[in-house]
Design an enzyme around this catalytic site. Structure first.
Site, PDB file in Angstrom:
ATOM      1  CG  ASP A 243      -1.780   1.263   1.214  1.00 37.58           C
ATOM      2  OD1 ASP A 243      -2.458   1.598   0.273  1.00 37.58           O
ATOM      3  OD2 ASP A 243      -2.000   2.033   2.257  1.00 37.58           O
TER       4      ASP A 243
ATOM      5  CD  GLU B 174      -5.231   1.452  -4.734  1.00 37.01           C
ATOM      6  OE1 GLU B 174      -6.361   1.946  -4.867  1.00 37.01           O
ATOM      7  OE2 GLU B 174      -4.309   1.610  -3.730  1.00 37.01           O
TER       8      GLU B 174
ATOM      9  CG  ASP C  51      -1.168   3.225   5.788  1.00 37.89           C
ATOM     10  OD1 ASP C  51      -2.100   3.661   4.978  1.00 37.89           O
ATOM     11  OD2 ASP C  51      -0.493   4.209   6.488  1.00 37.89           O
TER      12      ASP C  51
END
Length: 424
Positions: A189, A273, A356
């Site tokens: 992340d 991501e 997170d």
């Protein structure tokens, strides 16, 4: 495979003068033939290809003596770059209006753009021995040695930076020693407060190199703005300012390379991501921090190193609610959209979530789910359709898969890792 080694040259005064002459001649040839092609098209509706330009360059060198003083390969590569610029323009011209990004070839400037030239290997005219590099016309040039360059040289690009340094990018054909296969999978992340948090709970601090140098940049920008145009002090101020920017870039690249290499070395599947940075920087409150983090460069490093070492980088969708979803029960909490909320307790299962780490766990599970859902094969680059694919799809059970670099990768090895990890 081909790999580039970058070294900083330490040329003598005469070599420095000749490098500057070569860069000037390359710019002259590029601009002259660009003007010639434009004029010919305007008057006769015709154009010149690379071969026609190369023949005229031979005649031009007989008229202009100083073109013979520099490397002939540099001048030929300048014409090739012009031909590529035209091809890119016409290829882009066929695209829809919203997707166009390449304009018509522009004239090269003496200042404010990349100053470089490329030379090719022919009959041993380029050699590397210890900390010395042999180049056409220049002879042996010393450089700062940071790593061994034991490979077959293809070409060399010499670049003069805005800070006055000379960088040689040596393209080589080399055999890469791959990292040992591992079975560890990880989710990442990316963030601003912490550069990244892994699904294992590791927190990597954000160094924020630009912000730490901001006061010094401000000071030298003032000196530059107060100096008189055309004065020696202004030249010194510009070089000093360029050196600070170069240092920031070098520090950031060093951090990103070390981090990406460690992650590739320790993990088989990396889930991350897909971030649309171009849209994110429209938020002016976060734009500086986002650009300073350089997420796109970090992701690119992960992707090409994954190709080198038979790893998988799987991207998940931009709009997947990784932070809002509880990794225990899957409940989506809309209150987590507020960036100030760093930890929360799930109203459904009472699971305590750190923002997170929870996002990293969700990214990992979503990435593995996407991999297992691809029954026809595994997209080993893991990029979304909006991003250029670095791998062709590796079909599970096929005898081999070919990467974009032309290397053979065994899908059995990748599939065995996924089965062993319990995701297929």
């Amino acid at each position: 495979m081909q790999k580039t080694f970058q070294v900083t040259l330490v040329p003598s005064h005469n070599q420095e003068v000749l490098i500057n002459k070569t860069i000037g001649c390359v710019r002259f040839v590029y601009n002259r033939f660009l003007a010639l092609r434009q004029e010919l098209y305007t008057t006769e509706q015709k154009t010149l290809n690379y071969n026609a330009c190369s023949q005229q360059l031979t005649l031009l060198k007989k008229e202009i003596e100083w073109l013979k003083e520099v490397d002939k390969f540099a001048l030929q590569n300048s014409l090739k770059n012009l031909e590529i610029a035209y091809k890119n323009f016409f290829a882009d011209f066929k695209k829809s209006k919203n997707k166009k990004g390449v304009g018509f070839p522009k004239f090269k400037k003496k200042h404010g753009c990349k100053q470089s030239y490329k030379t090719n290997l022919t009959n041993g005219n380029i050699q590397v021995i210890e900390n010395r590099l042999k180049l056409p016309k220049l002879g042996w040039v010393k450089f700062h040695k940071s790593q061994d360059i034991a490979a077959h040289v293809v070409n060399v690009t010499i670049t003069r930076t805005s800070s006055g340094k000379y960088i040689a990018s040596i393209l080589c054909e080399t055999e890469l020693e791959k990292y040992p296969q591992v079975t560890q999978n990880i989710g990442l992340d990316l963030g601003i407060k912490s550069y990244l948090v892994t699904s294992d709970g590791e927190v990597v601090d954000n160094p924020k190199y630009y912000r730490t140098q901001k006061r010094k940049l401000r000071s030298y920008n003032k000196k530059l703005s107060r100096s008189v145009k055309g004065s020696n002090n202004r030249v010194k101020a510009k070089i000093k300012l360029a050196q600070i920017y170069q240092r920031i870039t070098n520090l950031r690249d060093d951090f990103l390379h070390k981090l990406s290499t460690r992650l590739i070395k320790e993990n088989s599947i990396i889930c991350i991501e897909y971030l649309r940075v171009a849209n994110m920087v429209k938020n002016h409150k976060l734009a500086l921090s986002i650009t300073d983090a350089s997420w796109s460069k970090f992701t690119t490093m992960l992707e090409y190193k994954a190709i080198w070492h038979d790893r998988i980088v799987q991207k998940i969708g931009t709009f997947y609610p990784s932070s809002q979803t509880c990794n225990s029960c899957g409940f989506i909490n809309p209150l987590v959209k507020d960036l100030k909320l760093r930890e929360w307790t799930c109203p459904s299962c009472s699971n305590y979530n750190l923002r997170d780490k929870n996002a990293a766990l969700n990214i990992l599970s979503e990435g593995l789910r996407i991999l297992t859902a691809k029954s026809g094969g595994i997209n080993t680059a893991g990029v979304s359709p909006a991003t250029k694919r670095l791998f062709k799809t590796a079909a599970v059970g096929a005898p081999d898969a070919i990467t974009a670099c032309g290397e053979l990768v065994s899908p059995e090895v990748i599939q065995a890792q996924i089965v062993e990890a319990g995701i297929a």
